[in-house]
Scaffold this motif. Sequence first.
Motif, PDB file in Angstrom:
ATOM      1  N   UNK A 181     -42.357  89.544 -55.046  1.00  6.87           N
ATOM      2  CA  UNK A 181     -41.109  89.658 -55.799  1.00  6.87           C
ATOM      3  C   UNK A 181     -39.990  89.058 -54.958  1.00  6.87           C
ATOM      4  N   UNK A 182     -39.373  88.003 -55.472  1.00 13.18           N
ATOM      5  CA  UNK A 182     -38.318  87.289 -54.740  1.00 13.18           C
ATOM      6  C   UNK A 182     -36.967  87.667 -55.324  1.00 13.18           C
ATOM      7  N   UNK A 183     -36.210  88.463 -54.569  1.00 11.61           N
ATOM      8  CA  UNK A 183     -34.852  88.808 -54.982  1.00 11.61           C
ATOM      9  C   UNK A 183     -33.906  87.699 -54.545  1.00 11.61           C
ATOM     10  N   UNK A 214     -41.785  85.225 -64.865  1.00 14.32           N
ATOM     11  CA  UNK A 214     -40.355  85.501 -64.835  1.00 14.32           C
ATOM     12  C   UNK A 214     -40.128  87.008 -64.903  1.00 14.32           C
ATOM     13  N   UNK A 215     -39.098  87.476 -64.216  1.00 15.70           N
ATOM     14  CA  UNK A 215     -38.869  88.908 -64.085  1.00 15.70           C
ATOM     15  C   UNK A 215     -38.401  89.613 -65.331  1.00 15.70           C
ATOM     16  N   UNK A 216     -38.086  88.859 -66.385  1.00  9.22           N
ATOM     17  CA  UNK A 216     -37.718  89.511 -67.648  1.00  9.22           C
ATOM     18  C   UNK A 216     -38.822  89.390 -68.697  1.00  9.22           C
ATOM     19  N   UNK A 217     -39.987  88.867 -68.300  1.00 13.86           N
ATOM     20  CA  UNK A 217     -41.145  88.789 -69.192  1.00 13.86           C
ATOM     21  C   UNK A 217     -42.173  89.828 -68.758  1.00 13.86           C
ATOM     22  N   UNK A 218     -43.240  89.984 -69.534  1.00 13.73           N
ATOM     23  CA  UNK A 218     -44.285  90.917 -69.125  1.00 13.73           C
ATOM     24  C   UNK A 218     -45.639  90.485 -69.663  1.00 13.73           C
ATOM     25  N   UNK A 219     -46.698  90.961 -68.988  1.00 13.91           N
ATOM     26  CA  UNK A 219     -48.074  90.561 -69.260  1.00 13.91           C
ATOM     27  C   UNK A 219     -48.836  91.633 -70.032  1.00 13.91           C
ATOM     28  N   UNK A 220     -49.839  91.199 -70.772  1.00 12.20           N
ATOM     29  CA  UNK A 220     -50.850  92.129 -71.267  1.00 12.20           C
ATOM     30  C   UNK A 220     -51.634  92.620 -70.049  1.00 12.20           C
ATOM     31  N   UNK A 221     -52.138  93.855 -70.113  1.00 11.77           N
ATOM     32  CA  UNK A 221     -52.728  94.471 -68.922  1.00 11.77           C
ATOM     33  C   UNK A 221     -54.002  93.792 -68.428  1.00 11.77           C
ATOM     34  N   UNK A 222     -54.702  93.051 -69.295  1.00  8.51           N
ATOM     35  CA  UNK A 222     -55.933  92.373 -68.872  1.00  8.51           C
ATOM     36  C   UNK A 222     -55.740  90.877 -68.652  1.00  8.51           C
ATOM     37  N   UNK A 244     -33.267  87.573 -60.509  1.00  8.59           N
ATOM     38  CA  UNK A 244     -31.827  87.436 -60.313  1.00  8.59           C
ATOM     39  C   UNK A 244     -31.099  88.168 -61.440  1.00  8.59           C
ATOM     40  N   UNK A 245     -30.566  89.337 -61.110  1.00  7.83           N
ATOM     41  CA  UNK A 245     -29.733  90.124 -62.037  1.00  7.83           C
ATOM     42  C   UNK A 245     -30.404  90.367 -63.393  1.00  7.83           C
ATOM     43  N   UNK A 246     -31.634  90.879 -63.330  1.00  8.59           N
ATOM     44  CA  UNK A 246     -32.356  91.189 -64.575  1.00  8.59           C
ATOM     45  C   UNK A 246     -32.864  92.633 -64.556  1.00  8.59           C
ATOM     46  N   UNK A 247     -32.063  93.525 -63.954  1.00  8.26           N
ATOM     47  CA  UNK A 247     -32.460  94.913 -63.831  1.00  8.26           C
ATOM     48  C   UNK A 247     -32.819  95.570 -65.148  1.00  8.26           C
ATOM     49  N   UNK A 248     -32.201  95.125 -66.219  1.00  3.84           N
ATOM     50  CA  UNK A 248     -32.446  95.709 -67.542  1.00  3.84           C
ATOM     51  C   UNK A 248     -33.879  95.501 -68.004  1.00  3.84           C
ATOM     52  N   UNK A 286     -30.786  87.028 -54.332  1.00  3.65           N
ATOM     53  CA  UNK A 286     -29.381  87.404 -54.170  1.00  3.65           C
ATOM     54  C   UNK A 286     -28.799  88.168 -55.340  1.00  3.65           C
ATOM     55  N   UNK A 287     -29.589  89.036 -55.968  1.00  7.56           N
ATOM     56  CA  UNK A 287     -29.100  89.803 -57.121  1.00  7.56           C
ATOM     57  C   UNK A 287     -27.947  90.715 -56.727  1.00  7.56           C
ATOM     58  N   UNK A 288     -27.007  90.887 -57.658  1.00  8.29           N
ATOM     59  CA  UNK A 288     -25.853  91.758 -57.429  1.00  8.29           C
ATOM     60  C   UNK A 288     -25.870  92.972 -58.357  1.00  8.29           C
ATOM     61  N   UNK A 289     -26.935  93.131 -59.162  1.00  6.97           N
ATOM     62  CA  UNK A 289     -27.040  94.300 -60.032  1.00  6.97           C
ATOM     63  C   UNK A 289     -27.995  95.306 -59.379  1.00  6.97           C
ATOM     64  N   UNK A 290     -28.677  96.116 -60.151  1.00  2.58           N
ATOM     65  CA  UNK A 290     -29.568  97.129 -59.588  1.00  2.58           C
ATOM     66  C   UNK A 290     -30.994  96.626 -59.370  1.00  2.58           C
ATOM     67  N   UNK A 291     -31.227  95.317 -59.492  1.00  7.23           N
ATOM     68  CA  UNK A 291     -32.571  94.770 -59.296  1.00  7.23           C
ATOM     69  C   UNK A 291     -33.160  95.112 -57.926  1.00  7.23           C
ATOM     70  N   UNK A 292     -32.411  94.972 -56.807  1.00  9.40           N
ATOM     71  CA  UNK A 292     -32.992  95.295 -55.499  1.00  9.40           C
ATOM     72  C   UNK A 292     -33.486  96.741 -55.394  1.00  9.40           C
TER      73      UNK A 292
END
Length: 240
Positions: free
Chosen positions: A48-50, A101-109, A23-27, A52-58
């Motif tokens: 990936x569940x959008x 969460x869409x603003x977090x990220x994983x280690x590749x393994x 939700x609105x986390x395109x950055x 209702x984002x209103x930014x560039x996420x979709x």
Amino acid sequence: MYTKEKSKPNGTMPAVSIVIPVYNIGKYLEKCLDSVVAQTFPDIEIIVVNDGSTDNSPEIIARYADKDSRIVVIDKSNEGLAYARKSGIEAARGTYIYHLDGDDYLEFDAIELLYRKAKEEDADMVVFPFSLDYIESGKSECSIEIADEHFTNTEFFSAIAFSKAHWGVWSYLHKRSLYANGVTFHKGLNYGEDVFLTTQLVYFSSRISVLKSKPLLHYIIRESSITNSRFNEKKARDIL
């Protein structure tokens, strides 16, 4: 709600479903999706569940979905974090589920290590270390070091209660079959949503294992996040 789903060529079910509410986390979204599609463990589906984002996420989601057939896109009206995750879970086909969460990220393994541990020990849940990354200050710190290697559900509740483990839904891999026990979701619950869900999943788990490893997730802390927003009446109701 619109779902764009792509099946695996041989019709088999994926080992792990990664559910990502957006939700609105395109950055931040590109870094999140980059970390998922580059996982060393390929037998995944990425839901990936959008919400209702209103930014560039979709647009970002669509671009990644066009390039990777493992990505399932769910476009829905905004109903909040709890129901975004609910939609992802209902679409999931994997033996295990991981909430990211869409603003977090994983280690590749990360998924490879978690799945291997889950299969070796037939664990209902596998919890793991992560790092807390503060965007504004640039500082980072490790999560609580969990002393034990195995827990029953009541033992894990005790560990959480005494600040020896975490509530966050993004801090463990878990079996999708746990949801068949009647796990419920509270619509509109944002602050504390992970506590509400984790409590139920832990309750229905018989074996909880701890993966001793480097931090596998980067949990991004932003001033504008739900957790760090100012205390208000809505937060008070969520806590209750």
